[in-house]
Design a protein around this motif. Structure first.
Motif, mmCIF file in Angstrom:
data_model
loop_
_atom_site.group_PDB
_atom_site.id
_atom_site.type_symbol
_atom_site.label_atom_id
_atom_site.label_comp_id
_atom_site.label_asym_id
_atom_site.label_seq_id
_atom_site.Cartn_x
_atom_site.Cartn_y
_atom_site.Cartn_z
ATOM 1 N N ILE A 1 6.680 11.418 2.136
ATOM 2 C CA ILE A 1 7.550 11.793 3.399
ATOM 3 C C ILE A 1 7.382 13.432 3.907
ATOM 4 C CG2 ILE A 1 9.726 12.303 4.083
ATOM 5 C CD1 ILE A 1 10.588 10.393 1.908
ATOM 6 N N LEU A 2 6.643 13.363 4.654
ATOM 7 C CA LEU A 2 6.158 14.399 5.248
ATOM 8 C C LEU A 2 6.837 14.625 6.546
ATOM 9 C CD1 LEU A 2 2.070 14.293 5.805
ATOM 10 C CD2 LEU A 2 3.127 15.097 4.155
ATOM 11 N N ASP A 3 7.927 16.357 6.644
ATOM 12 C CA ASP A 3 8.426 16.310 6.694
ATOM 13 C C ASP A 3 8.953 18.074 7.018
ATOM 14 O OD1 ASP A 3 10.705 16.044 8.898
ATOM 15 O OD2 ASP A 3 11.302 13.864 8.618
ATOM 16 N N ASP A 4 9.247 18.070 8.446
ATOM 17 C CA ASP A 4 10.259 19.874 8.773
ATOM 18 C C ASP A 4 11.522 19.246 7.958
ATOM 19 O OD1 ASP A 4 10.605 18.654 11.047
ATOM 20 O OD2 ASP A 4 9.776 20.507 12.425
ATOM 21 N N PHE A 5 12.065 19.152 8.438
ATOM 22 C CA PHE A 5 13.680 18.700 7.552
ATOM 23 C C PHE A 5 13.556 18.334 5.981
ATOM 24 C CE2 PHE A 5 17.407 16.258 6.870
ATOM 25 C CZ PHE A 5 17.985 17.442 7.323
ATOM 26 N N THR B 1 8.592 7.572 11.123
ATOM 27 C CA THR B 1 9.815 8.430 10.742
ATOM 28 C C THR B 1 10.530 9.362 12.098
ATOM 29 O OG1 THR B 1 10.058 10.537 9.801
ATOM 30 C CG2 THR B 1 10.417 8.425 8.269
ATOM 31 N N SER B 2 9.874 10.494 13.030
ATOM 32 C CA SER B 2 9.758 10.463 14.164
ATOM 33 C C SER B 2 10.975 10.684 15.089
ATOM 34 C CB SER B 2 8.301 11.699 15.038
ATOM 35 O OG SER B 2 8.711 11.775 16.107
ATOM 36 N N SER B 3 11.143 11.141 15.790
ATOM 37 C CA SER B 3 12.384 10.764 17.064
ATOM 38 C C SER B 3 11.689 10.174 17.571
ATOM 39 C CB SER B 3 13.318 11.728 17.177
ATOM 40 O OG SER B 3 12.694 12.277 17.914
ATOM 41 N N TRP B 4 10.391 10.142 17.858
ATOM 42 C CA TRP B 4 9.128 10.046 18.583
ATOM 43 C C TRP B 4 9.598 8.140 18.840
ATOM 44 C CZ3 TRP B 4 4.218 12.110 20.893
ATOM 45 C CH2 TRP B 4 4.501 13.402 20.690
ATOM 46 N N ARG B 5 9.875 7.702 17.862
ATOM 47 C CA ARG B 5 10.371 6.171 17.148
ATOM 48 C C ARG B 5 11.229 5.541 18.568
ATOM 49 N NH1 ARG B 5 13.652 7.393 13.427
ATOM 50 N NH2 ARG B 5 15.247 6.855 13.109
ATOM 51 N N LYS C 1 1.012 -1.231 0.342
ATOM 52 C CA LYS C 1 -0.024 0.095 0.158
ATOM 53 C C LYS C 1 1.060 1.644 0.298
ATOM 54 C CE LYS C 1 -4.027 -1.906 3.055
ATOM 55 N NZ LYS C 1 -4.841 -1.582 3.862
ATOM 56 N N PRO C 2 0.465 2.190 -0.448
ATOM 57 C CA PRO C 2 1.583 3.766 -1.002
ATOM 58 C C PRO C 2 1.409 3.841 0.568
ATOM 59 C CG PRO C 2 -0.661 3.483 -1.792
ATOM 60 C CD PRO C 2 -1.109 2.550 -1.205
ATOM 61 N N CYS C 3 2.980 4.411 1.251
ATOM 62 C CA CYS C 3 2.994 4.925 2.758
ATOM 63 C C CYS C 3 3.409 6.630 2.828
ATOM 64 C CB CYS C 3 4.680 3.801 2.500
ATOM 65 S SG CYS C 3 4.506 2.579 3.051
ATOM 66 N N ILE C 4 3.241 6.730 3.656
ATOM 67 C CA ILE C 4 3.078 8.281 3.890
ATOM 68 C C ILE C 4 4.429 8.051 5.191
ATOM 69 C CG2 ILE C 4 2.583 10.495 5.546
ATOM 70 C CD1 ILE C 4 -0.749 9.052 4.333
ATOM 71 N N PHE C 5 4.845 8.278 5.097
ATOM 72 C CA PHE C 5 6.368 9.033 6.475
ATOM 73 C C PHE C 5 6.036 9.988 6.392
ATOM 74 C CE2 PHE C 5 8.495 6.041 3.170
ATOM 75 C CZ PHE C 5 9.124 4.906 3.544
ATOM 76 N N THR D 1 10.721 3.032 10.508
ATOM 77 C CA THR D 1 12.263 3.367 10.336
ATOM 78 C C THR D 1 12.616 3.026 10.506
ATOM 79 O OG1 THR D 1 12.385 5.223 10.411
ATOM 80 C CG2 THR D 1 11.057 4.779 8.168
ATOM 81 N N PRO D 2 13.655 2.435 10.736
ATOM 82 C CA PRO D 2 15.471 1.543 11.366
ATOM 83 C C PRO D 2 15.888 3.144 12.163
ATOM 84 C CG PRO D 2 15.587 1.615 9.411
ATOM 85 C CD PRO D 2 14.530 1.816 9.729
#
Length: 175
Positions: free
Chosen positions: A133-137, A80-84, A4-8, A109-110
């Motif tokens: 990929i949704l990110d502020d970086f 992908t957040s550092s929350w992981r 399925k499509p992925c939203i990172f 993500t790893p």
């Protein structure tokens, strides 16, 4: 599953706006209240400060746009957040269940740096063909149109870019 499509998804600066709202009233009963309301016992055992922060600070607008994308493309979320690093996948799913999104969180993500490498590795390992990929970086130089640069929180212009990126990949993948 992962075809399925992925939203990172990054969390801070994407669905949790960078401008912290310090004005909310800490509700010590909130985990219990939400747990009963949503019939979800796991919410009751989450950290009280965390539940208050998520419930009060996460942008409802961003969450709604995220849901729109998920429903339109039958997409799933990869954190992908550092929350992981701090929270387990199960805890993240439980937190997102506050907004009825937990079931769409399939993985994270790893734990490698930089973030671009972690995402790339995940894409390769799971042979993902459709993703954003949704990110502020800023990672545009690595991921081109797959990357949506979010400033402060995910809003309508970002949603439109994300929608378009998934739409053209959907068309490409049908050929």
């Amino acid at each position: 599953l992962l075809m399925k499509p992925c939203i990172f998804l990054d969390i801070d600066g994407v669905i949790n706006p960078n401008r912290k709202k310090h004005n909310y009233q800490l509700d010590y009963n909130l985990p219990d209240t939400l747990s009963k309301k949503l019939n979800h016992p796991k919410i009751a055992i989450l950290n009280v400060y965390l539940v208050n922060q998520v419930y009060s600070c996460f942008s409802k607008e961003s969450i709604d746009y995220l849901k729109k994308l998920i429903n339109k493309y039958d997409a799933q979320i990869i954190i992908t957040s550092s929350w992981r690093i701090i929270y387990s996948l199960d805890q993240l799913q439980t937190l997102f269940d506050i907004f009825d999104l937990g079931k769409y969180i399939k993985a994270s993500t790893p734990l490698i740096s930089p973030r671009t490498k972690a995402i790339q590795e995940f894409i390769n390992e799971h042979k993902i063909t459709s993703y954003i990929i949704l990110d502020d970086f800023d990672m545009a130089n690595v991921f081109d149109y797959h990357f949506i640069y979010v400033h402060n929180y995910f809003k309508e212009p970002d949603y439109k870019k994300a929608d378009y990126a998934l739409f053209i990949q959907q068309k490409e993948n049908k050929h």
